[in-house]
Motif scaffolding. Structure first.
Motif, short mmCIF file in Angstrom:
data_model
loop_
_atom_site.label_atom_id
_atom_site.label_comp_id
_atom_site.label_asym_id
_atom_site.label_seq_id
_atom_site.Cartn_x
_atom_site.Cartn_y
_atom_site.Cartn_z
N GLN A 86 36.92 16.73 19.23
CA GLN A 86 36.56 17.97 19.92
C GLN A 86 35.20 18.48 19.44
N LEU A 87 34.93 18.33 18.14
CA LEU A 87 33.67 18.83 17.57
C LEU A 87 32.49 17.91 17.88
N THR A 88 32.71 16.60 17.77
CA THR A 88 31.60 15.65 17.82
C THR A 88 31.51 14.84 19.10
N GLY A 89 32.63 14.76 19.85
CA GLY A 89 32.64 13.91 21.03
C GLY A 89 32.90 12.45 20.72
N LEU A 90 33.07 12.11 19.45
CA LEU A 90 33.32 10.72 19.05
C LEU A 90 34.80 10.41 19.11
N GLU A 91 35.09 9.14 19.39
CA GLU A 91 36.49 8.71 19.47
C GLU A 91 36.65 7.35 18.82
N GLY A 92 37.91 6.99 18.52
CA GLY A 92 38.24 5.64 18.06
C GLY A 92 37.47 5.22 16.83
N ASN A 93 36.91 4.00 16.86
CA ASN A 93 36.22 3.46 15.70
C ASN A 93 34.97 4.25 15.34
N SER A 94 34.40 4.95 16.33
CA SER A 94 33.21 5.78 16.04
C SER A 94 33.53 6.86 15.02
N LEU A 95 34.77 7.33 15.00
CA LEU A 95 35.18 8.30 13.98
C LEU A 95 35.20 7.67 12.60
#
Length: 265
Positions: free
Chosen positions: A122-131
């Protein structure tokens, strides 16, 4: 390449080279032009080395890169152990300091790495392995922006622990006083041993202030809702250019103007 060029483009990434949907496409052709002119593009970002490796691959960059808000410099061409220059202190030490500050101000400062996947997305827009790449952090401590009324108290605490806090558009960053984006630029200049390097610096938020203050040409990139007014206020006594378009489009336009001047001279 950095040893062979008297001009460096040193650029923030989030909100500057790309928008917050992580679209790099507007800047790609301009980066190719810079490479043909043998002008290095040095990414200078709060992102981790793991994140920047992905971006460098997409942009076909081979120049050194500055990560974690200036806490570390990496590059295959750096003749150092593991190709790194470390200016910061370890994440674990910064975590202890952040906890001390939280106790002092009676307010819990929440590290970015402590957020759930859903909160971080929610804060960064990153998901999955990007986190996972975002959390692979070693020399800096990003945390949720505290209420503005606590900033003075927090700054007093920082002096006790020899740390600084740099506020970005979406989060704050705790760093050793020996590291920031400007200090990293100067460390890389010293390492390269090239005299009279002209730095073209591009950034969009207050945590880019050290980058811009240590640049010969300062370019502020606005977001879709306009420029960061706090950053403009801090630059009011300096000469700088405000790009006319947001994010990567503004980046592309301003760098293309520089390239045109170079080709005409």
């Amino acid at each position: 390449m950095i040893e062979n060029s008297s001009i460096w483009v040193v650029s923030d990434v989030d909100g500057t080279l790309m928008d917050h949907s992580y679209d790099l496409s507007p800047a790609k052709e301009t980066i190719k032009k810079l490479q043909k002119l043998s002008i290095p593009v040095i990414l200078c970002t709060s992102k981790t080395a793991s994140e920047v490796k992905v971006i460098r691959k997409e942009l076909n960059l081979t120049d050194p890169y500055i990560v974690e808000n200036g806490a570390a410099i990496y590059g295959e061409s750096l003749k150092r152990v593991n190709g790194e220059i470390i200016l910061g202190i370890k994440y674990e030490s910064l975590e202890e300091i952040l906890n001390f500050i939280s106790n002092e101000i009676d307010y819990i400062l929440t590290p970015l790495n402590n957020l759930t996947d859903q909160e971080a997305t929610q804060l960064t827009g990153l998901e999955g392995n990007s986190l996972n790449l975002m959390r692979d952090r070693h020399w800096s401590m990003p945390f949720l922006n505290p209420p503005s009324y606590l900033e003075e108290k927090i700054n007093i605490c920082c002096k006790k622990f020899n740390v600084d806090i740099f506020k970005g558009n979406r989060m704050s960053h705790l760093l050793s006083t020996k590291s920031n984006k400007g200090k990293a630029i100067n460390a890389l200049k010293e390492y390269s041993n090239v005299q009279n390097i002209e730095i073209i610096g591009l950034g969009d938020s207050p945590n880019d202030l050290p980058l811009l203050l240590n640049s010969d040409i300062k370019i502020v990139i606005p977001g879709i809702n306009g420029p960061n007014l706090n950053l403009l206020d801090q630059l009011k006594d300096f000469e700088f250019t405000l790009a006319s378009e947001p994010n990567g489009y503004g980046w592309k336009n301003e760098i293309n103007k520089m390239i045109n001047k170079l080709e005409l001279s």
